[in-house]
Design an enzyme around this catalytic site. Structure first.
Site, PDB file in Angstrom:
ATOM      1  N   SER A   1     -54.496 -26.180  -6.303  1.00 19.05           N
ATOM      2  CA  SER A   1     -54.703 -26.825  -5.688  1.00 19.05           C
ATOM      3  C   SER A   1     -55.251 -28.201  -5.377  1.00 19.05           C
ATOM      4  CB  SER A   1     -55.629 -26.460  -4.547  1.00 19.05           C
ATOM      5  OG  SER A   1     -56.429 -27.228  -3.529  1.00 19.05           O
TER       6      SER A   1
ATOM      7  N   TYR B   1     -64.514 -23.056  -4.601  1.00 16.25           N
ATOM      8  CA  TYR B   1     -63.199 -22.759  -4.096  1.00 16.25           C
ATOM      9  C   TYR B   1     -62.238 -24.583  -5.037  1.00 16.25           C
ATOM     10  CZ  TYR B   1     -57.997 -22.841  -2.539  1.00 16.25           C
ATOM     11  OH  TYR B   1     -56.738 -23.330  -2.204  1.00 16.25           O
TER      12      TYR B   1
ATOM     13  N   LYS C   1     -59.488 -23.738  -8.676  1.00 12.16           N
ATOM     14  CA  LYS C   1     -58.576 -24.285  -8.337  1.00 12.16           C
ATOM     15  C   LYS C   1     -59.006 -25.284 -10.343  1.00 12.16           C
ATOM     16  CE  LYS C   1     -56.362 -22.185  -5.655  1.00 12.16           C
ATOM     17  NZ  LYS C   1     -56.001 -21.097  -5.592  1.00 12.16           N
TER      18      LYS C   1
HETATM   19  N1  LIG Z   1     -52.543 -23.184   2.259  1.00 11.82           N
HETATM   20  C1  LIG Z   1     -53.100 -24.333   1.002  1.00 11.82           C
HETATM   21  O1  LIG Z   1     -53.432 -25.382   2.162  1.00 11.82           O
HETATM   22  C2  LIG Z   1     -53.276 -23.906   0.253  1.00 11.82           C
HETATM   23  C3  LIG Z   1     -53.593 -25.313  -0.384  1.00 11.82           C
HETATM   24  C4  LIG Z   1     -53.376 -24.744  -2.017  1.00 11.82           C
HETATM   25  C5  LIG Z   1     -53.344 -23.853  -2.503  1.00 11.82           C
HETATM   26  N2  LIG Z   1     -53.337 -22.807  -2.200  1.00 11.82           N
HETATM   27  C6  LIG Z   1     -53.204 -21.932  -2.753  1.00 11.82           C
HETATM   28  O2  LIG Z   1     -52.175 -20.493  -2.497  1.00 11.82           O
HETATM   29  C7  LIG Z   1     -52.498 -19.162  -2.472  1.00 11.82           C
HETATM   30  C8  LIG Z   1     -51.654 -18.500  -1.287  1.00 11.82           C
HETATM   31  O3  LIG Z   1     -52.713 -18.553  -0.373  1.00 11.82           O
HETATM   32  P1  LIG Z   1     -52.006 -19.224   1.464  1.00 11.82           P
HETATM   33  O4  LIG Z   1     -52.190 -19.782   2.095  1.00 11.82           O
HETATM   34  O5  LIG Z   1     -50.707 -18.288   1.353  1.00 11.82           O
HETATM   35  O6  LIG Z   1     -52.360 -17.610   1.308  1.00 11.82           O
HETATM   36  P2  LIG Z   1     -52.864 -16.907   3.064  1.00 11.82           P
HETATM   37  O7  LIG Z   1     -51.620 -16.683   3.100  1.00 11.82           O
HETATM   38  O8  LIG Z   1     -53.803 -15.680   2.832  1.00 11.82           O
HETATM   39  O9  LIG Z   1     -52.366 -15.101   1.867  1.00 11.82           O
HETATM   40  C9  LIG Z   1     -52.633 -15.122   0.696  1.00 11.82           C
HETATM   41  C10 LIG Z   1     -51.813 -13.682   0.022  1.00 11.82           C
HETATM   42  O10 LIG Z   1     -52.919 -13.361  -0.832  1.00 11.82           O
HETATM   43  C11 LIG Z   1     -53.251 -12.005  -0.822  1.00 11.82           C
HETATM   44  N3  LIG Z   1     -54.656 -11.633  -1.176  1.00 11.82           N
HETATM   45  C12 LIG Z   1     -55.797 -11.964  -1.161  1.00 11.82           C
HETATM   46  N4  LIG Z   1     -56.638 -12.312  -1.208  1.00 11.82           N
HETATM   47  C13 LIG Z   1     -56.256 -10.648  -2.802  1.00 11.82           C
HETATM   48  C14 LIG Z   1     -56.847  -9.717  -3.427  1.00 11.82           C
HETATM   49  N5  LIG Z   1     -58.383 -10.044  -3.537  1.00 11.82           N
HETATM   50  N6  LIG Z   1     -56.017  -8.716  -3.711  1.00 11.82           N
HETATM   51  C15 LIG Z   1     -54.219  -8.787  -3.664  1.00 11.82           C
HETATM   52  N7  LIG Z   1     -54.109  -9.654  -2.777  1.00 11.82           N
HETATM   53  C16 LIG Z   1     -54.928 -10.470  -2.148  1.00 11.82           C
HETATM   54  C17 LIG Z   1     -53.762 -11.502   0.903  1.00 11.82           C
HETATM   55  O11 LIG Z   1     -52.836 -10.135   1.345  1.00 11.82           O
HETATM   56  P3  LIG Z   1     -53.690  -9.239   1.131  1.00 11.82           P
HETATM   57  O12 LIG Z   1     -55.228 -10.174   2.358  1.00 11.82           O
HETATM   58  O13 LIG Z   1     -52.991  -8.188   2.454  1.00 11.82           O
HETATM   59  O14 LIG Z   1     -54.165  -9.069   0.441  1.00 11.82           O
HETATM   60  C18 LIG Z   1     -51.577 -12.504   1.035  1.00 11.82           C
HETATM   61  O15 LIG Z   1     -50.485 -11.839   0.683  1.00 11.82           O
HETATM   62  C19 LIG Z   1     -53.304 -19.317  -2.923  1.00 11.82           C
HETATM   63  O16 LIG Z   1     -53.532 -18.962  -4.569  1.00 11.82           O
HETATM   64  C20 LIG Z   1     -54.067 -20.400  -2.472  1.00 11.82           C
HETATM   65  O17 LIG Z   1     -55.326 -20.962  -2.716  1.00 11.82           O
HETATM   66  C21 LIG Z   1     -53.489 -22.633  -0.909  1.00 11.82           C
END
Ligand SMILES: NC(=O)c1ccc[n+]([C@@H]2O[C@H](COP(=O)([O-])OP(=O)(O)OC[C@H]3O[C@@H](n4cnc5c(N)ncnc54)[C@H](OP(=O)(O)O)[C@@H]3O)[C@@H](O)[C@H]2O)c1
Length: 256
Positions: free
Chosen positions: A146, A159, A163
């Site tokens: 991130s 968070y 990261k």
């Molecule tokens: N969205 C943003 O703006 C953003 C920005 C920078 C970085 N990121 C990073 O991108 C990655 C994906 O984020 P996203 O935005 O796509 O989030 P999201 O839509 O909330 O999806 C998160 C995914 O991770 C799974 N998950 C969460 N906790 C888990 C656990 N303990 N064990 C196994 N699976 C787990 C969830 O499934 P279940 O809940 O069913 O387990 C879901 O499939 C993350 O690492 C996040 O930090 C996101």
């Protein structure tokens, strides 16, 4: 020149929705032999597997579990090897952010959960991939970091710290696993998913305007960069934290 992953297979953690789902899909679009999808809830993983199978054929398997569980990591890697013949690819995507607020006030159980999922689990999964396939056969690992790991911001300190640690884990593993395995990360800004709703849902236009390129990220923006880093097009790229952020970090912006 197409970016291709023909003959490759591996695991995407947290692939039931959002960025992980998009990465799994783009890995299949790139021609991979197969991908194992993880997430905690079988009831959300299986319908996605069914949809992807209908579109791409029998190249998708669900392996439900908690990313914090080392046994689950070993099983998922073994499933990729058994089902698709290899585990060349690992995407550490699963992430969480339950801990908004100043570091002096935030609940320490929430901090533990954040750090466990975001920074410890990627090491657990890299170890599983290394011992289960990559040490002998090579491979590529991409973790989703991130812009909050590049510069501190006011809202989501725990968070951001996780990261930053993930970014350094990436560089450390790139050194330790070379030359067999390349290890890179993507530093994303605000991507329109459930995880980041608190950063954009109240004012999408304002959140978009904070990014020099004038829009929020979409999961496919991150997925295309991930497939590039996994592919042979990036065969001389390792230990890199690639900003995929609408120009935010280049302009000195911060996340949350
Ligand atoms: N969205 C943003 O703006 C953003 C920005 C920078 C970085 N990121 C990073 O991108 C990655 C994906 O984020 P996203 O935005 O796509 O989030 P999201 O839509 O909330 O999806 C998160 C995914 O991770 C799974 N998950 C969460 N906790 C888990 C656990 N303990 N064990 C196994 N699976 C787990 C969830 O499934 P279940 O809940 O069913 O387990 C879901 O499939 C993350 O690492 C996040 O930090 C996101």
């Amino acid at each position: 020149m197409d970016v291709r992953l023909d003959g490759r297979a591996g695991v995407v953690t947290g692939a039931s929705r959002g960025i992980g789902e998009a990465i799994a899909r783009e890995i299949l679009v790139a021609g991979a032999a197969g991908v194992v999808l993880t997430g905690r809830r079988p009831e959300t993983l299986q319908p996605l597997v069914d949809d992807l199978e209908a579109e791409f054929g029998p190249r998708v398997v669900a392996e439900p579990g908690n990313v914090r569980d080392a046994d689950h990591a070993a099983v998922a890697v073994a499933t990729a090897v058994r089902t698709f013949g290899s585990c060349d690819l690992l995407v550490n995507n699963a992430g969480t952010n339950p801990s908004a607020g100043p570091l002096t006030a935030v609940d320490m159980d929430a901090v533990d959960a954040t750090w466990d999922v975001n920074q410890r689990a990627p090491l657990v999964w890299a170890r599983a991939a290394w011992h289960g396939w990559m040490a002998e056969h090579g491979g590529a690992i991409v973790s989703i970091g991130s812009v909050g790991g590049l510069a501190p911001g006011p809202m989501i300190g725990a968070y951001n710290v996780s990261k930053a640690a993930l970014h350094h884990l990436t560089r450390q593993l790139a050194l330790e696993l070379a030359p067999r395995v390349r290890v890179n990360a993507i530093a994303a800004a605000v991507v329109r998913t459930r995880l980041s709703e608190s950063l954009w849902a109240a004012d999408p236009a304002g959140a978009a305007a904070a990014h020099p390129l004038g829009r929020l990220g979409e999961p496919i923006d991150v997925a295309r960069a991930a497939v590039f880093l996994l592919s042979e097009h990036a065969s001389w790229v390792s230990g890199v934290i690639l900003p995929v952020d609408g120009g935010l970090s280049g302009a000195g912006g911060v996340l949350g």
